[in-house]
Scaffold this active site. Structure first.
Site, mmCIF file in Angstrom:
data_model
loop_
_atom_site.group_PDB
_atom_site.id
_atom_site.type_symbol
_atom_site.label_atom_id
_atom_site.label_comp_id
_atom_site.label_asym_id
_atom_site.label_seq_id
_atom_site.Cartn_x
_atom_site.Cartn_y
_atom_site.Cartn_z
ATOM 1 C CD GLU A 69 -2.315 -1.343 2.792
ATOM 2 O OE1 GLU A 69 -3.215 -0.575 3.209
ATOM 3 O OE2 GLU A 69 -1.505 -2.008 3.710
ATOM 4 C CE LYS A 126 5.474 5.693 6.944
ATOM 5 N NZ LYS A 126 4.718 6.953 7.358
ATOM 6 N NE ARG A 132 -1.883 3.196 11.592
ATOM 7 C CZ ARG A 132 -0.978 2.343 12.167
ATOM 8 N NH1 ARG A 132 0.176 2.668 12.114
ATOM 9 N NH2 ARG A 132 -1.309 1.078 12.370
ATOM 10 N NE ARG A 141 2.564 5.775 16.278
ATOM 11 C CZ ARG A 141 3.700 6.074 15.800
ATOM 12 N NH1 ARG A 141 3.608 6.218 14.255
ATOM 13 N NH2 ARG A 141 4.855 5.632 16.335
ATOM 14 C CD GLU A 167 -1.979 7.982 7.991
ATOM 15 O OE1 GLU A 167 -0.956 8.983 8.250
ATOM 16 O OE2 GLU A 167 -1.931 6.966 8.543
ATOM 17 C CE LYS A 225 9.023 3.413 10.082
ATOM 18 N NZ LYS A 225 8.632 4.569 10.921
#
Length: 526
Positions: free
Chosen positions: A226, A228, A233, A248, A276, A398
């Site tokens: 996916e 980033k 978040r 987050r 997100e 990531k």
């Protein structure tokens, strides 16, 4: 307070994780349960609000020590921390106060209903009965600025070792809404009677930076790829017809995003979605600076809602109809998420795009071009992975694009705090704007200790002006500044704001004539 002060001394005097864990366990073995609850609250950021104006605290201290204000300011500039400065200038205590941490916290909280004179009497008597370290902690608790350099992972590992409970249940218990006055230590670490309200979030699953060749990951079809995104978040929770949005950072941000709230309220069922939060206009993800304009506002005007619309890109499904899905493989959770959103179509909540590819080499170009759509790179998630609490190396990676960089000159410097209070470690940088310099960013990291000492020597010899703790310096030292994103900003003189600026390297091979021009830098904005 004595045991708590010893704990703070122990964890701040070492950078070794195991030593910090041992210090926490030693404290937990000695402290009463009420203090243990406050210890967890303070170490997870649940500190009380400030009930005394800091200017009053400074005035009371100056009355005791009888020194001129300018001398206090010089001391404050040298130390870099108000609580520490006060602890250093105050005379030695004349008696000893023995109170538990919980007793101190309750008294500090109760100050909100006290008169100014009662507050002053309490503070002065407390100063006179605490040693330096206890006094420092007291000052930080009093000012609502208590912070400690212990990661949540270290705290959880210490609690796991002490209690024998699983890390995931402990992390779950730490999050959400709970007050130290309403929960016992046993309830907290056993996750009983804690976070039973509908708003309870889960600990976020996090990724490690990619540190191996793609080929080492195995077969490409075992991975979900996916984009980033650089947004907020968040977990969107719908339970028993109530909706909550958590960041987050464990902040409840429901009211900041009414468009998501409204759409989720129209949906059916009970679920927890991880995703997100992004500013999206006509299908295009906007720069993070646009999203930032929406954050922490008490009121959101119709104009702002129209100019900076918000959407949620859904990554994962953590709970469905009360069932915890985190132990299911990523592929199964994704299928359930797709079905949930298919049955509950929304204009503001969309599935995160899965990038189709056949060979690992095909991802290179996709990653390199991701900045064109305001993405930070790619996320690589094993289709068999569980939704872990925190980071687990190997399951989620990531893979960020290389940062943007500019060359800028140092123009302001300020001393740091703690062990770096004797050195200039906080820097402001400028670039060209015609024949002038314009400030573009602040940075606090990227130099070695040796380089910090070199810069501090330069600042001491080449300071031009002094504004409190800040020194204007001769514009000679050039640095390469790295950053993740850039956007227009009315709040900065340069007209732009950099995302996560940090020092990449000291360019001793360049002079101020070689730094970048602001007009060229603006061309980097998508």
């Amino acid at each position: 307070m004595r045991h708590f002060a010893e704990l703070i001394n122990a964890v701040e005097s070492t950078n070794k994780t195991n030593a910090r864990i041992d210090a926490i366990i030693d404290y937990l073995e000695r402290a009463p349960d009420e203090d243990k609850v406050w210890f967890i609250a303070l170490f997870t950021g649940k500190r009380p609000k400030r009930n005394i104006n800091s200017n009053y605290i400074k005035e009371w201290a100056l009355e005791i020590v009888d020194i001129p204000f300018w001398l206090f300011q010089e001391s404050y500039s040298a130390v870099g921390d108000l609580g520490e400065t006060l602890s250093l200038i105050l005379p030695a205590p004349t008696h000893k106060i023995e109170k538990s941490l919980s007793e101190w916290m309750n008294e500090i909280i109760n100050l909100k209903i006290k008169s100014d004179q009662e507050k002053k009497d309490f503070v002065l008597d407390s100063w006179d009965g605490l040693d330096y370290t206890e006094r420092l902690i007291f000052n930080k608790l009093l000012g609502g600025s208590f912070r400690i350099g212990v990661s949540s992972k270290t705290l959880i590992n210490a609690l796991v070792k002490f209690s024998g409970h699983e890390a995931s249940s402990l992390m779950h218990s730490m999050m959400g809404k709970w007050l130290p006055s309403e929960v016992t230590f046993q309830e907290l670490i056993s996750a009983e009677k804690v976070n039973t309200d509908n708003s309870r979030p889960y600990p976020f699953c996090l990724a490690y930076p990619l540190e191996k060749d793609l080929e080492e990951l195995g077969e490409p079809d075992s991975w979900q790829i996916e984009y980033k995104w650089d947004g907020i978040r968040g977990q969107v929770i719908r339970r028993n017809d109530e909706v909550f949005i958590w960041s987050r950072g464990e902040e409840l941000i429901t009211e900041q995003f009414p468009e998501i709230l409204e759409d989720v309220q129209k949906m059916t069922g009970n679920f927890v979605i991880d995703g997100e939060i992004l500013a999206v206009h006509e299908g295009n993800v906007l720069n993070f600076n646009e999203l930032q304009k929406r954050l922490n506002r008490k009121t959101l005007t119709k104009k702002m809602l129209g100019e900076i619309p918000i959407e949620l890109f859904a990554y994962d499904l953590l709970e469905l109809e009360g069932n915890d899905l985190r132990e299911k493989p990523m592929s199964a959770r994704r299928a359930m998420l797709e079905e949930l959103l298919l049955n509950n179509p929304s204009e503001k909540i969309h599935l995160s795009q899965i990038i189709e590819f056949d060979e690992w080499k095909n991802l290179d170009l996709i990653r390199e071009n991701s900045r064109e759509i305001n993405s930070e790179g790619l996320m690589l998630k094993s289709k068999n992975s569980h939704y872990h609490s925190g980071r687990k190396k190997g399951d989620w990676w990531k893979w960020k694009i290389n940062p943007l960089t500019i060359d800028a000159v140092l123009i302001y410097a300020q001393k740091g705090s703690g062990r770096r209070s004797a050195y200039y470690t906080d820097y402001s940088f400028a670039v060209k704007s015609g024949d002038k310099l314009v400030t573009i960013a602040k940075a606090y990291s990227g130099l070695t200790d040796k380089e910090i000492m070199e810069v501090s020597k330069f600042v001491n010899k080449n300071a031009l002006e002094k504004f409190g703790p800040v020194r204007t310096v001769k514009p000679e030292l050039v640095f390469e500044i790295a950053f993740e994103g850039i956007g227009f900003s009315n709040r900065h003189k340069s007209g732009v704001a950099l995302r996560f600026p940090r020092i990449l390297r000291w360019r001793k091979d360049k002079t101020v004539n070689d730094i970048d021009d602001i007009e060229e830098i603006k061309k980097l904005i998508q």
